[in-house]
Write a protein that holds these residues in place. Structure first.
Motif, mmCIF file in Angstrom:
data_model
loop_
_atom_site.group_PDB
_atom_site.id
_atom_site.type_symbol
_atom_site.label_atom_id
_atom_site.label_comp_id
_atom_site.label_asym_id
_atom_site.label_seq_id
_atom_site.Cartn_x
_atom_site.Cartn_y
_atom_site.Cartn_z
ATOM 1 N N TYR A 16 0.860 -1.190 0.000
ATOM 2 C CA TYR A 16 0.000 0.000 0.000
ATOM 3 C C TYR A 16 0.895 1.240 0.000
ATOM 4 O O TYR A 16 1.147 1.816 1.056
ATOM 5 C CB TYR A 16 -0.893 0.046 1.239
ATOM 6 C CG TYR A 16 -1.636 -1.238 1.548
ATOM 7 C CD1 TYR A 16 -2.803 -1.563 0.858
ATOM 8 C CD2 TYR A 16 -1.189 -2.086 2.549
ATOM 9 C CE1 TYR A 16 -3.492 -2.725 1.149
ATOM 10 C CE2 TYR A 16 -1.881 -3.264 2.853
ATOM 11 C CZ TYR A 16 -3.030 -3.575 2.149
ATOM 12 O OH TYR A 16 -3.715 -4.707 2.452
ATOM 13 N N PRO A 17 1.404 1.653 -1.161
ATOM 14 C CA PRO A 17 2.385 2.739 -1.170
ATOM 15 C C PRO A 17 1.837 4.122 -0.806
ATOM 16 O O PRO A 17 2.575 4.955 -0.304
ATOM 17 C CB PRO A 17 2.926 2.736 -2.600
ATOM 18 C CG PRO A 17 1.907 2.003 -3.404
ATOM 19 C CD PRO A 17 1.201 1.066 -2.484
ATOM 20 N N LYS A 18 0.535 4.332 -1.043
ATOM 21 C CA LYS A 18 0.004 5.699 -0.934
ATOM 22 C C LYS A 18 -0.952 5.889 0.238
ATOM 23 O O LYS A 18 -1.630 4.956 0.651
ATOM 24 C CB LYS A 18 -0.777 6.021 -2.200
ATOM 25 C CG LYS A 18 0.017 6.799 -3.238
ATOM 26 C CD LYS A 18 -0.945 7.255 -4.311
ATOM 27 C CE LYS A 18 -0.218 7.909 -5.467
ATOM 28 N NZ LYS A 18 -1.154 8.403 -6.460
ATOM 29 N N VAL A 19 -1.013 7.112 0.689
ATOM 30 C CA VAL A 19 -2.069 7.535 1.607
ATOM 31 C C VAL A 19 -2.879 8.582 0.860
ATOM 32 O O VAL A 19 -2.303 9.460 0.203
ATOM 33 C CB VAL A 19 -1.488 8.205 2.870
ATOM 34 C CG1 VAL A 19 -2.606 8.587 3.810
ATOM 35 C CG2 VAL A 19 -0.523 7.291 3.557
ATOM 36 N N LYS A 20 -4.203 8.484 0.947
ATOM 37 C CA LYS A 20 -5.043 9.474 0.276
ATOM 38 C C LYS A 20 -6.019 10.065 1.275
ATOM 39 O O LYS A 20 -6.523 9.365 2.150
ATOM 40 C CB LYS A 20 -5.797 8.828 -0.879
ATOM 41 C CG LYS A 20 -5.471 9.556 -2.172
ATOM 42 C CD LYS A 20 -6.193 9.002 -3.346
ATOM 43 C CE LYS A 20 -5.579 9.650 -4.593
ATOM 44 N NZ LYS A 20 -6.010 9.038 -5.793
ATOM 45 N N PHE A 21 -6.271 11.339 1.144
ATOM 46 C CA PHE A 21 -7.251 11.999 2.001
ATOM 47 C C PHE A 21 -8.154 12.834 1.112
ATOM 48 O O PHE A 21 -7.694 13.739 0.413
ATOM 49 C CB PHE A 21 -6.535 12.865 3.038
ATOM 50 C CG PHE A 21 -7.473 13.531 4.017
ATOM 51 C CD1 PHE A 21 -8.350 12.787 4.783
ATOM 52 C CD2 PHE A 21 -7.458 14.915 4.178
ATOM 53 C CE1 PHE A 21 -9.204 13.401 5.702
ATOM 54 C CE2 PHE A 21 -8.313 15.541 5.088
ATOM 55 C CZ PHE A 21 -9.182 14.768 5.851
ATOM 56 N N LYS A 22 -9.416 12.477 1.093
ATOM 57 C CA LYS A 22 -10.411 13.224 0.310
ATOM 58 C C LYS A 22 -11.348 13.868 1.306
ATOM 59 O O LYS A 22 -11.961 13.175 2.111
ATOM 60 C CB LYS A 22 -11.188 12.274 -0.594
ATOM 61 C CG LYS A 22 -10.490 12.002 -1.905
ATOM 62 C CD LYS A 22 -11.459 11.309 -2.842
ATOM 63 C CE LYS A 22 -10.733 10.321 -3.722
ATOM 64 N NZ LYS A 22 -11.666 9.524 -4.514
ATOM 65 N N ALA A 23 -11.455 15.190 1.228
ATOM 66 C CA ALA A 23 -12.212 15.866 2.270
ATOM 67 C C ALA A 23 -12.988 17.047 1.729
ATOM 68 O O ALA A 23 -12.826 17.459 0.574
ATOM 69 C CB ALA A 23 -11.271 16.329 3.364
ATOM 70 N N LYS A 24 -13.822 17.570 2.601
ATOM 71 C CA LYS A 24 -14.580 18.764 2.273
ATOM 72 C C LYS A 24 -14.377 19.765 3.414
ATOM 73 O O LYS A 24 -14.468 19.400 4.595
ATOM 74 C CB LYS A 24 -16.063 18.415 2.135
ATOM 75 C CG LYS A 24 -16.762 19.386 1.231
ATOM 76 C CD LYS A 24 -17.948 18.721 0.505
ATOM 77 C CE LYS A 24 -18.547 19.685 -0.486
ATOM 78 N NZ LYS A 24 -18.247 19.383 -1.857
ATOM 79 N N VAL A 25 -14.085 20.995 3.031
ATOM 80 C CA VAL A 25 -13.990 22.050 4.027
ATOM 81 C C VAL A 25 -15.388 22.622 4.189
ATOM 82 O O VAL A 25 -15.982 23.103 3.225
ATOM 83 C CB VAL A 25 -13.003 23.145 3.589
ATOM 84 C CG1 VAL A 25 -12.870 24.202 4.680
ATOM 85 C CG2 VAL A 25 -11.644 22.542 3.262
ATOM 86 N N ILE A 26 -15.900 22.531 5.405
ATOM 87 C CA ILE A 26 -17.292 22.941 5.638
ATOM 88 C C ILE A 26 -17.382 24.467 5.709
ATOM 89 O O ILE A 26 -16.555 25.120 6.376
ATOM 90 C CB ILE A 26 -17.831 22.265 6.927
ATOM 91 C CG1 ILE A 26 -17.904 20.745 6.686
ATOM 92 C CG2 ILE A 26 -19.201 22.810 7.307
ATOM 93 C CD1 ILE A 26 -17.952 19.905 7.911
ATOM 94 N N ASP A 27 -18.360 25.012 5.005
ATOM 95 C CA ASP A 27 -18.632 26.445 4.972
ATOM 96 C C ASP A 27 -17.434 27.251 4.469
ATOM 97 O O ASP A 27 -17.048 28.258 5.041
ATOM 98 C CB ASP A 27 -19.063 26.930 6.378
ATOM 99 C CG ASP A 27 -19.630 28.338 6.334
ATOM 100 O OD1 ASP A 27 -20.129 28.732 5.262
ATOM 101 O OD2 ASP A 27 -19.546 29.029 7.361
ATOM 102 N N ILE A 28 -16.826 26.768 3.385
ATOM 103 C CA ILE A 28 -15.658 27.473 2.834
ATOM 104 C C ILE A 28 -16.113 28.742 2.112
ATOM 105 O O ILE A 28 -15.345 29.703 1.961
ATOM 106 C CB ILE A 28 -14.850 26.554 1.887
ATOM 107 C CG1 ILE A 28 -13.411 27.081 1.745
ATOM 108 C CG2 ILE A 28 -15.536 26.394 0.530
ATOM 109 C CD1 ILE A 28 -12.463 26.138 1.112
#
Lengths: 303, 186
Positions: free
Chosen positions: B91-103
């Motif tokens: 598992y070479p990668k780390v991924k983070f998919k996110a949403k900034v609330i009230d941007i």
């Protein structure tokens, strides 16, 4: 004409909106540049068993090693070898990203030895594709014991040199193999049947039994004729990783711990069962810590 | 002739509107470090080669990091981290998919410091874990400096820590984030 124009406008508009809503995922992939993935952990330690592996200490890392081997298992008078011991203590240090130096002291003939190990090629995939890792080993031994003959008392005659090209490939996560063409030069040989220049080829490898234990095998075959009492060294052992150590446990017919010693001076025949138990302990100390702590943010955000 | 003029006009309009809407920001030298301290041992590792894109219009955020780029003080610890724990060969990668609330309420054209919740999914070691934590964004001269800190545990990612080293690794491993985003142009 008008319809054509209409379609052009629609297409342009469509394509531009498509651009706007472009998936961040794809954008990220496009921005991630081609990488070279260097193969790490071909072997667990800088020594395969008796001899060297292609591995090296990284910059600023000091490796304190103890190599200890008992007497012959076949020697029941000496509690199957447990009464006897033969120690080699070494300090290895990573000067930079491609050079490691080592200094050692072996009980055999009160030898002081030193070496340089260069990382010439590194196995990699991706941007740079390299099928093997190649390291170059240059070592020298100096006999320190009191002279017994006149030839022995000559300072220059106390030296021997070993050069090795270490070629290794990590075939899978578990299997790595290594080939070691070796040249040993001894300034003085006592037995007339022995040669000053000895060529040998070594072959070895490891198979990982689980993430912390691997089975290692190593054999050196001399290509130069030598006296009848000299045998080729074979070693079979395990690399065991504990928390902060790599522990190597093995059986071998070699009593010598330095390269020129076990390649040219092994006097026990493993085919007769004349092997001894041995172990090596490695403890790594980071002399130059790679810390780049930015404590500011920790104060800023806190947990 | 008329056709070409019109097409060019429309095209250039579309281009201009694209350029004007600077809604994406990027970093390729994002810094993340992990920290663990117990009475027995302190472990710290830094990664300075993290890529992240932030869409300030939608609040979408994506982070990608290679586990091999985490550098430890001790070579042996680094090898153990890669080989025995995160299994970076698999598992070479780390991924983070996110949403900034009230941007939307942040005006990125003005300098200032803003705090917003970030919620997303962290993928590592074949597992997905939801992370929700407040992050800080400092907008200065068109650049966004984003910082955050949170904790993860090894169990969340199905990483087994053997009993023998348990007292050497903090249960809640601290993760610090420090990204400086610049406007994305292409």
């Amino acid at each position: 004409m008008k319809t054509k124009l209409f379609f052009t406008v629609v297409i342009v508009l469509l394509s531009s909106t498509k651009l706007m809503s472009q998936d961040l995922d794809k954008l990220l992939d496009a921005e991630t540049e081609a990488r070279t993935e260097y193969t790490a952990g071909t072997f667990k330690a800088t020594r395969l068993i008796n001899g060297q592996s292609i591995e090296r200490m990284q910059t600023g890392q000091l490796d304190f090693r103890i190599d200890h081997r008992f007497g012959l298992i076949t020697d029941s008078y000496n509690a199957f070898g447990l009464d006897q011991s033969n120690v080699h203590i070494t300090l290895d240090y990573g000067i930079n990203d491609w050079l490691m130096v080592g200094l050692g002291r072996a009980a055999m003939e009160k030898t002081v030895d030193g070496f340089l190990k260069f990382s010439a090629l590194r196995q990699s995939t991706g941007k740079i594709n390299m099928p093997v890792s190649v390291s170059l080993f240059l070592g020298a031994d100096m006999k320190g014991s009191n002279p017994v003959t006149t030839a022995d008392s000559l300072y220059a005659n106390r030296f021997s040199y070993t050069s090795q090209i270490l070629i290794a490939r990590k075939f899978t996560e578990n299997l790595s193999l290594q080939l070691m063409p070796t040249f040993v030069h001894r300034n003085l040989v006592v037995d007339p049947a022995d040669q000053n220049n000895v060529f040998a080829i070594g072959i070895g490898g490891r198979y990982k039994l689980n993430s912390r234990v691997s089975l290692n095998v190593e054999y050196y075959h001399s290509l130069t004729a030598h006296s009848a009492s000299t045998y080729n060294p074979l070693a079979v052992g395990f690399d065991i990783e504990t928390g902060g150590h790599v522990f190597q446990l093995f059986v071998t017919n070699a009593v010598w711990n330095t390269e020129r010693g076990f390649i040219t001076g092994t006097t026990n025949n493993w085919m007769k069962g004349d092997v001894r138990l041995g172990f090596k302990i490695s403890r790594v100390f980071p002399l130059i810590p790679r810390k780049d702590k930015s404590t500011e943010i920790e104060k800023q955000v806190g947990l | 002739m008329k056709k070409y003029v019109l097409v060019t006009l429309v095209l250039s309009l579309a281009l201009i509107s694209n350029l004007k809407a600077q809604d994406k920001f990027i970093t390729k030298t994002g810094h993340v470090w992990i920290h663990s301290k117990t009475p027995v041992k302190e472990i710290e590792a830094h990664n300075h080669q993290i890529t992240s894109i932030l869409d300030v219009k939608t609040g979408d955020m994506i982070v990608s990091a290679f586990l091999r780029d985490f550098k430890f003080d001790n070579q042996l610890v680094e090898e153990h981290f890669n080989e025995n724990y995160v299994e970076s060969a698999k598992y070479p990668k780390v991924k983070f998919k996110a949403k900034v609330i009230d941007i939307a309420s942040i005006d990125f054209s003005k300098n200032g410091t803003y705090k917003r919740m970030v919620e997303g999914i962290l993928e590592m070691h074949g597992k997905s874990v939801t992370i929700k934590k407040e992050g800080t964004a400092v907008v200065k001269d068109g650049k966004i400096k984003a910082t955050a800190a949170f904790t993860v545990t090894a169990e969340q990612f199905a990483i087994v820590i053997p009993a023998i080293v348990k007292d050497k690794i903090q249960k809640d491993i601290e993760v610090y984030v420090d990204f400086t985003y610049t406007p994305y142009t292409k």
